[in-house]
Design a protein around this motif. Structure first.
Motif, PDB file in Angstrom:
ATOM      1  N   GLU A 372      33.763  27.465 -97.767  1.00 19.46           N
ATOM      2  CA  GLU A 372      34.766  28.427 -97.354  1.00 19.46           C
ATOM      3  C   GLU A 372      34.157  29.576 -96.553  1.00 19.46           C
ATOM      4  N   ALA A 373      32.859  29.812 -96.768  1.00 16.21           N
ATOM      5  CA  ALA A 373      32.228  30.995 -96.169  1.00 16.21           C
ATOM      6  C   ALA A 373      31.966  30.777 -94.684  1.00 16.21           C
ATOM      7  N   PRO A 374      31.785  31.879 -93.947  1.00 14.44           N
ATOM      8  CA  PRO A 374      31.410  31.751 -92.528  1.00 14.44           C
ATOM      9  C   PRO A 374      30.053  31.096 -92.393  1.00 14.44           C
ATOM     10  N   ALA A 375      29.736  30.711 -91.159  1.00 20.62           N
ATOM     11  CA  ALA A 375      28.488  29.993 -90.928  1.00 20.62           C
ATOM     12  C   ALA A 375      27.278  30.822 -91.336  1.00 20.62           C
ATOM     13  N   SER A 376      27.298  32.118 -91.064  1.00 24.22           N
ATOM     14  CA  SER A 376      26.155  32.966 -91.399  1.00 24.22           C
ATOM     15  C   SER A 376      26.631  34.238 -92.092  1.00 24.22           C
ATOM     16  N   PRO A 377      27.096  34.144 -93.310  1.00 23.85           N
ATOM     17  CA  PRO A 377      27.641  35.328 -93.983  1.00 23.85           C
ATOM     18  C   PRO A 377      26.575  36.332 -94.383  1.00 23.85           C
ATOM     19  N   GLU A 433      18.823  38.810 -98.992  1.00 22.29           N
ATOM     20  CA  GLU A 433      18.116  37.850 -99.837  1.00 22.29           C
ATOM     21  C   GLU A 433      19.029  37.306-100.930  1.00 22.29           C
ATOM     22  N   ALA A 434      19.789  38.191-101.572  1.00 22.24           N
ATOM     23  CA  ALA A 434      20.695  37.762-102.642  1.00 22.24           C
ATOM     24  C   ALA A 434      21.785  36.849-102.109  1.00 22.24           C
ATOM     25  N   CYS A 435      22.263  37.161-100.911  1.00 25.32           N
ATOM     26  CA  CYS A 435      23.292  36.323-100.298  1.00 25.32           C
ATOM     27  C   CYS A 435      22.761  34.924-100.008  1.00 25.32           C
ATOM     28  N   HIS A 447      22.552  29.974-110.419  1.00 22.85           N
ATOM     29  CA  HIS A 447      23.521  30.679-109.603  1.00 22.85           C
ATOM     30  C   HIS A 447      24.113  31.868-110.332  1.00 22.85           C
ATOM     31  N   ARG A 448      24.192  31.803-111.628  1.00 26.78           N
ATOM     32  CA  ARG A 448      24.701  32.943-112.386  1.00 26.78           C
ATOM     33  C   ARG A 448      23.845  34.171-112.108  1.00 26.78           C
ATOM     34  N   LEU A 449      22.544  33.971-112.007  1.00 25.45           N
ATOM     35  CA  LEU A 449      21.649  35.097-111.722  1.00 25.45           C
ATOM     36  C   LEU A 449      21.872  35.634-110.315  1.00 25.45           C
ATOM     37  N   ALA A 450      22.133  34.722-109.363  1.00 23.92           N
ATOM     38  CA  ALA A 450      22.408  35.159-107.997  1.00 23.92           C
ATOM     39  C   ALA A 450      23.664  36.019-107.942  1.00 23.92           C
ATOM     40  N   ALA A 451      24.687  35.615-108.690  1.00 21.63           N
ATOM     41  CA  ALA A 451      25.921  36.400-108.717  1.00 21.63           C
ATOM     42  C   ALA A 451      25.685  37.769-109.334  1.00 21.63           C
ATOM     43  N   CYS A 456      24.958  43.617-108.882  1.00 23.09           N
ATOM     44  CA  CYS A 456      24.094  44.783-109.072  1.00 23.09           C
ATOM     45  C   CYS A 456      23.922  45.548-107.762  1.00 23.09           C
ATOM     46  N   LEU A 457      23.679  44.844-106.692  1.00 24.73           N
ATOM     47  CA  LEU A 457      23.475  45.506-105.399  1.00 24.73           C
ATOM     48  C   LEU A 457      24.751  46.163-104.884  1.00 24.73           C
ATOM     49  N   GLU A 458      25.894  45.553-105.152  1.00 28.37           N
ATOM     50  CA  GLU A 458      27.144  46.198-104.756  1.00 28.37           C
ATOM     51  C   GLU A 458      27.378  47.478-105.560  1.00 28.37           C
ATOM     52  N   ARG A 459      26.950  47.477-106.816  1.00 28.42           N
ATOM     53  CA  ARG A 459      27.029  48.720-107.609  1.00 28.42           C
ATOM     54  C   ARG A 459      26.106  49.780-107.020  1.00 28.42           C
ATOM     55  N   ARG A 460      24.929  49.361-106.579  1.00 30.33           N
ATOM     56  CA  ARG A 460      24.015  50.326-105.958  1.00 30.33           C
ATOM     57  C   ARG A 460      24.627  50.896-104.674  1.00 30.33           C
ATOM     58  N   ARG A 461      25.322  50.064-103.924  1.00 28.95           N
ATOM     59  CA  ARG A 461      25.979  50.540-102.700  1.00 28.95           C
ATOM     60  C   ARG A 461      27.034  51.598-103.036  1.00 28.95           C
ATOM     61  N   GLY A 462      27.786  51.353-104.100  1.00 30.84           N
ATOM     62  CA  GLY A 462      28.785  52.337-104.514  1.00 30.84           C
ATOM     63  C   GLY A 462      28.156  53.648-104.947  1.00 30.84           C
ATOM     64  N   GLN A 463      27.043  53.547-105.684  1.00 29.80           N
ATOM     65  CA  GLN A 463      26.372  54.765-106.140  1.00 29.80           C
ATOM     66  C   GLN A 463      25.769  55.542-104.977  1.00 29.80           C
TER      67      GLN A 463
END
Length: 997
Positions: A372-377, A433-435, A447-451, A456-463
């Motif tokens: 479903e994702a774009p070619a290079s998300p 890297e996470a993506c 994959h659970r760890l990747a998610a 975690c990184l999205e939380r850092r972006r919010g902070q």
């Protein structure tokens, strides 16, 4: 004295200019519209006025570069701002252009400047300056945006509906920000939206904005008072302004407008962007109005890929009756963001996370997501930091800091911006890297760890975004002082790459509805954290109190626990240690309920600090040592373990267990050096704490080395004027005093006191600490009235903020007793020493040497009062305690011997006094040593032995007092020397004394 811690593009006509239209008379409608930019009269009017030539300087700061464009209301040029070294966009309106409208165009332009200057949002073009030029032209200076209008962007190439929607959502957020400020744009259209080369969308052209009659939001913050031009009518009665193609029915009819009017225009533009056609037919004013009132919407193309849920939301916004539209832009945006497909994916992800062991399901789901994702998300992750930390925010930060006028603002900006640049670059690298890790079907990690890493990184972006939003909000001198440390305190990105820590964190809720509510609240929690990082404790406390009912209604323990933790942090910062302790006990229960091992470890450390270091309930704090260490060890992270060890080292130091304290501190330092950069503030704080222990052990040179290393790190990271510098300055002041360097000690303490008053406020406990230490130096220098005043103010402040039973209150009573004794008010001194001693003896688990030190002071005062037997009892108890701790700290025994020597001398027993005084000299603190020299000199003289040595010792004491600036003691010793030197310096017993030696 104690050292302190502490779907495709639109098929549309050429862009229309904003129009001024006659309001329809009841019962009749005008039959045509008159575009102001299309008549011969308008064309000649614009063409007749030449733009300023390139190179001309306007307003003594803006050098004209080029013409960007012109419209019905003005000319837009690019210019160079020589003051702030940046390119800007200048919008000009010459007086000749507005003769036919009674200066309304100029008023409108000023409104645009006022409106936009009041907004500070990543999706609104920022206004820097406004005013009039020498020829009475009106101008506004705006952010120069490299890019194109939203209309040009839509026409540039066919774009998927998701991409179009994403751009409009950003523009909608800018409109929502205007509505929150009490403003209505009134002319929203794709030509008034810019898409920068960085991908960020910005709303501009607020020239028709006006104060809202009702913003349509019940929870909008109270707006600041509006300028006078906002409350005056812009047009004469019977006039409306705007662009008919995007105007709501009420605006076309000249009725009152509010935020829902902008919402209507937004939905017209969004319909065009998604479907490539107008939502309503009509080529005349009357036809346009009829179609809108009757809600005759042109059906979308049958081949459109835009889903029905998007169409429903847009059509709600095109209702003729404003009350049938969404109540606010924010409500509409929530509908447009509520993608059922995304919710379905979220449920699938949650199922994957809940069943982490079902590898086949994990692989199947993530494989489907990849399709479903774009070619290079994973390319272009830096775009996700637009509005979080980007070039515009960097420029804004420099601007607000410069506006404070503080001399250190430029240096602080450089340090803070550099740290933010590094943090943002690290985030982009890790996020990519996470993506990629999440996209790899057979990655080594599950994959659970990747998610979890992505989360975690999205939380850092919010902070990060919450902090930068706060930093760039407005010029604030306090934030200049705390900006670097605030950025340094952002949670480390390395945690998001640590599998152990990722699995220890609580994953997001599985229920999509709960998760949506939690994620919405996390934005507020990010702001609460940012307020603490910026040191804005009072604002943070008010915000936390307002949020408590909401977080309680969520009923989600992990979120409640984190919220209460930060609430407690604000209470601690404001000096309410009991309140912080109470909340932390709740946090521990919530952390256990939510199985949040990281929060549990942090809460135990913080609780021990509040109970022990803050409130001096040392025995209780030591009972918490085992659960604290167990929580940190169970987490298995070096940095968290280092925090726990440092906390315990502080409590052990405060209870006088110097070797145990040093062991904890050195272990923590070794862990930090392995886990973090050597120039970290955490390392500087540990060096400072180690210096405290060494100082208490009498190892002053080594202690000073640790303090100076800590100070150098802080100065490199924070600059010279940061409040954290005050802690190390305070301790260096103590070291200089212990070494007899009183002028340096006083300078350090005065600087620390000034910093604390400025950054913490005049009623903070740390201010009392600095007052106490400065008072002690003033005492040593013989400035007794000043010393008395400082100690009295410190005592009152400590009683007010810490409570009457706090050990620091005992310190102030003892210090006041010393000053009173120096003033020869021995009766009052005795009362203060007895009060201090009673407080010390009531403290369970406290360092016994602290009570003994007060007993030594009391005993010496009793000697002066002639109460020799009572003095002997106190001094003997001091001697007993000193003998027990002599191996680790011989100074207490030296104080006991000194006091007993004074007692024998008072009893006219100089031969008994001399050996005690001689033995005390080796380990006495420097600030007492001169007194001991003089006392021994008198004993030697009165004993009739070694009178030349007596004169030598008295002379040494006199020089000490001269260097210290203690005029009182200097005069006293000088007078003694005048009467005890000369021929009387030798006598018949001198040879015997010399032979005996």
């Amino acid at each position: 004295m104690s050292p302190q811690r502490p779907g495709g593009g639109p098929r549309s006509d050429a862009p229309e200019e904003t129009l001024t239209l006659g309001t329809p008379v009841p019962g009749a409608r005008p039959d045509s519209e008159r575009p102001s930019g299309n008549t011969q009269e308008d064309t000649s009017r614009v063409g007749a006025i030449a733009s300023p030539p390139p190179g001309r300087v306007l307003a003594e700061r803006y050098t004209v570069l080029d013409v960007l464009g012109h419209g019905g209301f003005g000319l837009v040029i690019s210019a160079y701002d020589v003051r702030l070294n940046r390119r800007v966009a200048l919008k000009l309106l010459r007086p000749v252009w507005s003769l036919e409208s009674d200066d309304a165009d100029q008023v409108r332009l000023l409104r645009e400047a006022q409106a936009m200057a009041r907004l500070n949002h990543p999706n609104v073009v920022h206004v820097y300056d406004s005013g009039r030029l020498e020829d009475e032209s009106v101008f506004i200076a705006m952010e120069y945006v490299e890019g194109r209008t939203l209309l040009q962007w839509l026409r540039q190439q066919p774009r998927p509906w998701r991409e179009v929607l994403r751009a409009f959502l950003e523009a909608g957020r800018g409109l929502a920000a205007a509505h929150d400020a009490g403003l209505v744009h009134r002319d929203f259209k794709p030509e008034n939206v810019l898409v920068g080369e960085d991908g960020r969308v910005r709303v501009t052209d607020f020239g028709l904005a006006q104060a809202a009659h009702g913003s349509g939001t019940d929870d909008a913050p109270e707006a600041a008072p509006l300028p006078r031009t906002w409350t005056e009518p812009l047009t004469e009665s019977g006039k409306v302004v705007g662009t008919p193609r995007y105007m709501a029915p009420e605006q076309l009819q000249g009725r009152a407008v509010d935020a829902r009017t902008d919402l209507y225009g937004f939905c017209v533009a969004l319909y065009e962007g998604l479907y490539g056609v107008r939502p309503f037919a009509g080529d005349t004013f009357g036809a346009i109005l009829d179609a809108r009132v009757a809600e005759r919407v042109i059906p979308p193309p049958p081949d459109s890929e835009v889903p029905a849920w998007v169409a429903r939301a847009v059509l709600r916004g095109l209702k003729a009756d404003p009350l049938q539209r969404p109540a606010s832009m924010r409500e509409l945006l929530l509908e447009l963001e509520d993608d059922p497909e995304q919710r379905r994916r979220a449920r699938l992800r949650a199922a994957v996370l809940a069943g982490g062991g079902v590898l086949l399901l994990v692989t199947a789901v993530w494989g489907w997501l990849r399709q479903e994702a774009p070619a290079s998300p994973c390319v272009g992750m830096e775009g996700r930091l637009a509005g979080v930390w980007d070039a515009r925010l960097r420029e804004r930060l420099q601007e607000v800091m410069a506006q404070t006028g503080l001399p250190q603002a430029s240096d602080t900006f450089g340090r803070a911006a550099g740290l933010l640049d590094a943090y943002a670059a690290g985030w982009v690298k890790q996020r990519a890297e996470a993506c990629e890790q999440a996209r790899q079907e057979w990655a080594e990690q599950p994959h659970r760890l990747a998610a979890l890493r992505e989360y975690c990184l999205e939380r850092r972006r919010g902070q990060l975004g919450a902090l930068t939003e706060l930093l760039v909000k407005e010029p604030d001198p306090k934030l200049v002082g705390g900006a670097v440390q605030a950025v340094q305190s952002l949670p480390p990105l390395s945690d998001c790459a640590d599998a152990r820590l990722l699995t220890a964190q609580v994953p997001p809720p599985e229920d999509p509805e709960v998760r949506a509510r939690v994620e919405a609240f996390q934005l507020k929690e990010d702001r609460l954290e940012a307020l603490h990082r910026a040191g804005r404790y009072k604002e943070g406390l008010a915000f936390a109190e307002a949020l408590r009912p909401e977080v309680k209604s969520l009923g989600y323990p992990p979120l409640q626990g984190k919220f209460l933790y930060w609430h407690a942090m604000h209470l601690d910062g404001a000096g309410d240690y009991r309140g912080a302790e109470s909340l932390l006990r709740e946090v521990l229960v919530l952390a256990a309920q939510g199985r949040d091992a990281m929060l549990e470890s942090r809460a135990w450390s913080f609780l021990v600090t509040e109970v022990g270091a803050r409130q001096a309930r040392y025995a209780e704090a030591l009972w918490l040592e085992l659960p604290l260490l167990a929580a940190a060890e169970r987490l298995g992270d070096d940095q968290h373990l280092a925090v726990a060890l440092e906390t315990l080292g502080t409590v052990r130091w405060m209870t006088g267990e110097h070797e145990r304290s040093r062991e904890y501190y050195e272990r923590a330092l070794a862990l930090l050096e392995k886990a973090s950069a050597p120039e970290s503030l955490d390392r500087a704080n540990l060096l400072n704490n180690l210096g405290n222990v060494l100082m208490d052990q009498g190892q002053h040179a080594e202690a000073r080395e640790h303090f100076e290393r800590a100070l150098a790190i802080k100065q490199r990271l924070l600059g010279d004027e940061h409040p954290s510098i005050a802690v190390t300055l305070n301790n260096l002041g103590i070291i200089h005093e212990e070494l007899g360097e009183y002028a340096l000690a006083q300078a350090h303490h005065e600087r620390a006191l000034a910093m604390r008053r400025k950054t913490l406020g005049p009623e903070h406990p740390m201010v009392a600490s600095s007052l106490t230490n400065l008072g002690d130096v003033l005492l040593a220098r013989g400035h007794l009235e000043e010393a008395l005043e400082h100690h009295q103010r410190a005592l009152a402040l400590k009683q007010q903020t810490l409570g009457a039973g706090h050990p620091s209150v005992a310190t102030s009573y003892a210090s006041l007793g010393e000053v009173l004794a120096a003033l020869e008010q021995h009766g009052r001194a005795r009362e203060h020493f007895e009060h201090a001693l009673a407080l010390r003896e009531r403290m369970q688990g406290a360092d016994p040497t602290e009570a003994a030190e007060v007993s030594a002071l009391l005993g010496r005062t009793l000697v002066r009062l002639g109460r020799w037997d009572e003095a002997a009892r106190h001094l003997q108890r001091v001697r007993d305690t000193g003998e027990r701790v002599e191996a680790s700290d011989p100074r207490l025994l030296a104080l006991a011997r000194f006091g007993l020597g004074e007692l024998h001398l008072a009893r006219r027993q100089p031969t008994l006094a001399m050996p005690l005084l001689e033995r005390s000299l080796e380990h006495l603190p420097v600030r007492v040593r001169a007194e001991a020299w003089w006392t021994l000199a008198r004993a030697l003289w009165d004993g009739g032995t070694e009178r030349p040595r007596a004169v030598e010792l008295a002379t040494r004491a006199r020089e000490h007092y001269r260097q210290a600036g203690n005029e009182r003691k200097l005069a006293l010793v000088s007078q003694w020397l005048l009467s005890h030197s000369g021929s009387n310096a030798s006598g018949p017993r001198q040879a015997d004394g010399a032979g005996a030696r």
